[in-house]
Design a protein around this motif. Structure first.
Motif, short mmCIF file in Angstrom:
data_model
loop_
_atom_site.label_atom_id
_atom_site.label_comp_id
_atom_site.label_asym_id
_atom_site.label_seq_id
_atom_site.Cartn_x
_atom_site.Cartn_y
_atom_site.Cartn_z
N ASP B 40 0.86 -1.19 0.00
CA ASP B 40 0.00 0.00 0.00
C ASP B 40 0.90 1.24 0.00
O ASP B 40 1.54 1.55 0.99
CB ASP B 40 -0.91 -0.03 1.25
N GLU B 42 0.26 4.45 0.00
CA GLU B 42 -0.07 5.53 0.96
C GLU B 42 0.41 5.18 2.36
O GLU B 42 0.92 6.03 3.09
CB GLU B 42 -1.59 5.73 1.01
N TYR B 43 0.23 3.92 2.73
CA TYR B 43 0.70 3.48 4.04
C TYR B 43 2.21 3.55 4.09
O TYR B 43 2.81 3.96 5.07
CB TYR B 43 0.20 2.06 4.32
N GLU B 45 4.05 5.60 2.50
CA GLU B 45 4.46 7.00 2.63
C GLU B 45 4.45 7.44 4.09
O GLU B 45 5.36 8.13 4.56
CB GLU B 45 3.52 7.90 1.81
N TYR B 46 3.41 7.03 4.82
CA TYR B 46 3.35 7.37 6.24
C TYR B 46 4.49 6.71 7.01
O TYR B 46 5.21 7.34 7.78
CB TYR B 46 2.00 6.98 6.84
N LEU B 47 4.70 5.41 6.77
CA LEU B 47 5.76 4.69 7.48
C LEU B 47 7.13 5.28 7.15
O LEU B 47 8.03 5.31 7.99
CB LEU B 47 5.72 3.20 7.11
N SER B 49 8.00 8.23 6.73
CA SER B 49 8.35 9.48 7.41
C SER B 49 9.30 9.20 8.57
O SER B 49 10.15 10.02 8.92
CB SER B 49 7.09 10.21 7.91
N ASP B 50 9.18 8.02 9.15
CA ASP B 50 10.11 7.61 10.21
C ASP B 50 11.52 7.42 9.67
O ASP B 50 12.49 7.77 10.33
CB ASP B 50 9.61 6.29 10.81
N GLN B 95 13.89 -0.75 14.46
CA GLN B 95 12.93 -0.13 13.54
C GLN B 95 12.21 -1.18 12.70
O GLN B 95 11.01 -1.13 12.51
CB GLN B 95 13.65 0.87 12.62
N ARG B 98 9.45 -4.04 14.33
CA ARG B 98 8.02 -3.84 14.53
C ARG B 98 7.25 -3.84 13.23
O ARG B 98 6.06 -3.54 13.21
CB ARG B 98 7.79 -2.52 15.25
N GLU B 103 3.75 -4.17 6.08
CA GLU B 103 4.39 -2.86 6.25
C GLU B 103 5.71 -2.80 5.50
O GLU B 103 6.07 -1.77 4.92
CB GLU B 103 4.57 -2.56 7.75
#
Lengths: 420, 119
Positions: B40, B42-43, B45-47, B49-50, B95, B98, B103
Motif C-alpha cells: 500500500d 499511501e501506508y 508514505e506514512y511509514l 516518514s520515520d 525499527q 516492529r 508494512e
C-alpha cells in the motif's frame, strides 16, 4: 513542493495583509497554527504544509530567527561542532513550503474563539492548534538560583547564547579550577543530556586544564546510560569527575551565584564555573492555554491531541508522553503522528495507527559514542514502549566510532526533516 | 497502486550494502509470501516518514547509508534481514522489528515509485 510564481505572489499578498491589519485574513482554507519551531513544531508545520499540498494554511510562530538545536549543543561545548553548524534558518519553510513563519511570541490562547495572541499585538485564528513550546524552568527549584543568575550560573538548556556563555566560562576557568553541575530531577528534557555535557566539559578541560575537577550534584539515584557514561569517565577522564547522587546528598543543594559557591549536603565548595539545570515544566503557553495537569500537558498518543481540548495537539518536551523520553527525536516522531491526524481531521486524508520511535546518541569522548533507543505505540492509557536497545559496556572502539558517525548522519537527517 | 509480477519460486537475493558498520555481502533467503505482497503506497508514505529522520532525502550522510533509489527487492531484503536480526545494527533491528510483512511491502512500494524525494 516548490512554490510557483503565482503561489509566491499569493503568499506575499497574505503576509502584506497580515502586517497591515491586526488579524490574518481568512483564505477559506482550514488553518493550522503551530507554536514553537523546534523539533516538534517545525516538523509538524513542514509535514502538514507538504503533505496537504497547499490545502491547509500553516502558520508557524517561533521567536528565534535562527534556531540553535539543543541536541548537539553539547558537542559544540566539547569543541566537536561550531555554533554555526547547529544553527538553522526558517527560510526554507517560508519559501519552499509556503508556511507563514511569524517570528513572535504567543502570549495568549482563547480556546473559545480559537485564537492565538502574539506579543507584537496580532491575533491568529486557528482550526487546529499545535503547541510545541519546549520547556520552562520551575521557579525556586534550585535554592539560590533564578533567571537573574543565569549569566553567572548558566542553565544552557535552551540552546544559543546560554550555551556560548557556558563554554566561555569553562574555557576561562583557572588551572585546577572546579566546574559544578546541578543536575535536574525527573522528568526533564533530554535524559542523557547533562551527562553528555559532563563528558564534553571533561574533554575540553582534559586538553587545556587537566587538573581541573568536575562535581555533579544529582537529585537522582541513577541516570540514563549511567553504566556507559561511568565506564567512559573512568577510561577517558579518570579522577576528574565526582558524581554525587541522591544517596550521597546530591539532592540537597543550594547555590550562591554572587559568591560562586555550591553547597551540597551542607558542604560548601567554591566553584569557577557552574551549570545549574533547574527542574522543568511544559513551556508556559501550555499553562496559559489551560491544557496542563500538573507540570505537563496530557495527550492522547493516537493523535497527540490534548486530553483537555481536542482542537489542540501538544508535541515534544511539553507533553506527558508516556514511555517516550523528552528528546528531539521523540518530538519529531510525535510531530508526524500529529500532522497526519490534523490533515485527516481537516481534509479527510487517510489516518494510520500511530507509530513512534526514539534514539538518543551521546558522545563520551572522541569517537566514543553510545546510544539508547526504543519503538512505541499508542495505547488508550499512554504512549507505550514496544522494544528497545542500549549500547553495552566493553564495546569495541570500532563500534563506538560507528555509533558516533551514525549520530552525525542522524543530525543531518533530522534537521533536514525539520527545516527542509 | 503497483503490481509486482514475480517468479513463483523462492528467490535468493544477494544484498550488497555499503555502510560504515556492515560492508559485507550476505545471502538472504526472503520468504516468497513477503515478496509476493502488493504494498500500500499511501501506508508506505506514512511509514517512510520515520525513515527520513535518519536517512536523508538526498543521499548518504555520515554513518547513515543512502536508501534513495534502492530497488524494491533491495529494500525488502534489507528490512527483512534487520527484522530477523540477520544483519547487525540495533537501531535498524529495532525499527524493522516492529514491521509486519505488509508494512515492509508498503515501504518498498512507496520508495520504488518515489521519483523526487526532495519535497
Amino acid at each position: 513542493m516548490k512554490l510557483d510564481r503565482r503561489n509566491f505572489i499569493g503568499t506575499g499578498a497574505a503576509i502584506a495583509a497580515a502586517m497591515a491589519a491586526p488579524t490574518v485574513m481568512a483564505s477559506g482554507k482550514p488553518r493550522v497554527v503551530v507554536v514553537g519551531g523546534g523539533a516538534g513544531g517545525a516538523t509538524a508545520a513542514r509535514y502538514i504544509a507538504k503533505d496537504s499540498k497547499g490545502a491547509i494554511d500553516v502558520t508557524l510562530v517561533e521567536p528565534t530567527r535562527n534556531y540553535y538545536t539543543c541536541f548537539f549543543s553539547n558537542l559544540y561545548i566539547g569543541g566537536f561542532r561550531s555554533l554555526d553548524s547547529i544553527g538553522h534558518s526558517y527560510g526554507n519553510l517560508a519559501t519552499e513550503y509556503g508556511i507563514n513563519v511569524v517570528h513572535d511570541w504567543a502570549v495568549g490562547i482563547d480556546r473559545g474563539s480559537k485564537t492565538v495572541s502574539l506579543a507584537g499585538g496580532a491575533t491568529l485564528n486557528y482550526d487546529r492548534l499545535i503547541l510545541s513550546p519546549g520547556i520552562d524552568f520551575i521557579d525556586g527549584s534550585v535554592d539560590g538560583w533564578s533567571i537573574n543568575a543565569q549569566n553567572k550560573m548558566p542553565h544552557a538548556y535552551k540552546a544559543g547564547s546560554q550555551t556560548e556563555l557556558l563554554k566561555a566560562q569553562i574555557e576561562a576557568m583557572p588551572q585546577g579550577g572546579v566546574f559544578a553541575m546541578v543536575a535536574p530531577p525527573n522528568p526533564y528534557r533530554c535524559p542523557p543530556g547533562p551527562y553528555e555535557r559532563v563528558s564534553m566539559t571533561a574533554h575540553l578541560l582534559k586538553a587545556s586544564n587537566p587538573t581541573a575537577k568536575i562535581i555533579v550534584a544529582d537529585p537522582k539515584p541513577k541516570f540514563s546510560k549511567m553504566g556507559l557514561f561511568q565506564e567512559g569517565w573512568g577510561s577517558h577522564y579518570s579522577g576528574m569527575i565526582d558524581w554525587i547522587g541522591s544517596e550521597f546528598g546530591g539532592g540537597n543543594v543550594s547555590v550562591d551565584p554572587g559568591a560562586m559557591t555550591v553547597t551540597i549536603d551542607g558542604e560548601v565548595t567554591k566553584v569557577d564555573a557552574c551549570n545549574v539545570i533547574p527542574a522543568m515544566k511544559a513551556g508556559r503557553i501550555c499553562e496559559i492555554a489551560g491544557i496542563t495537569e500538573g507540570n505537563w500537558a496530557p495527550v492522547s498518543g493516537h493523535t497527540m491531541q490534548s486530553r483537555i481540548d481536542e482542537n489542540i495537539h501538544v508535541l515534544g518536551d511539553a507533553c506527558a508522553q508516556g514511555d517516550m523520553p523528552k528528546s528531539g527525536y521523540s518530538a519529531n516522531s510525535q510531530a508526524k503522528v500529529a500532522a497526519m491526524a490534523v490533515r485527516g481531521a481537516l481534509t479527510g486524508s487517510k489516518v494510520f495507527p500511530a507509530k513512534f520511535s526514539n534514539t538518543c546518541w551521546s558522545l563520551v569522548d572522541t569517537n566514543d559514542g553510545v546510544k539508547v533507543g526504543a519503538t512505541y505505540e499508542a495505547t488508550d492509557e499512554k504512549i507505550a514502549k514496544i522494544d528497545g536497545f542500549v549500547s553495552k559496556t566493553g564495546e569495541s572502539a570500532d563500534l563506538r566510532k560507528a555509533t558516533y558517525e551514525e549520530s552525525i548522519g542522524w543530525y543531518s537527517g533530522i534537521t533536514a526533516d525539520m527545516f527542509g | 497502486m503497483l503490481k509486482q509480477i514475480l517468479v513463483s519460486t523462492n528467490i535468493i537475493i544477494t544484498a550488497l550494502f555499503s555502510g560504515q558498520i556492515h560492508a559485507n555481502e550476505v545471502k538472504i533467503d526472503v520468504p516468497f509470501e513477503l515478496l509476493e505482497l502488493i504494498g500500500d503506497v499511501e501506508y508506505g508514505e506514512y511509514l517512510a516518514s520515520d525513515c527520513k529522520t535518519c536517512h536523508k532525502a538526498n543521499g548518504e550522510s555520515g554513518g547513515i547509508p543512502n536508501i534513495h533509489g534502492k530497488s524494491m527487492s533491495e529494500l525488502i531484503t534489507a528490512l527483512y534481514a534487520y527484522r530477523e536480526k540477520i544483519k547487525p545494527n540495533p537501531v535498524m533491528q529495532m525499527q524493522a522489528g516492529r514491521l509486519s510483512n505488509e508494512e515492509i511491502a508498503a515501504l518498498a512500494a512507496y520508495f520504488e515509485i518515489l521519483i523526487n524525494w526532495e519535497e
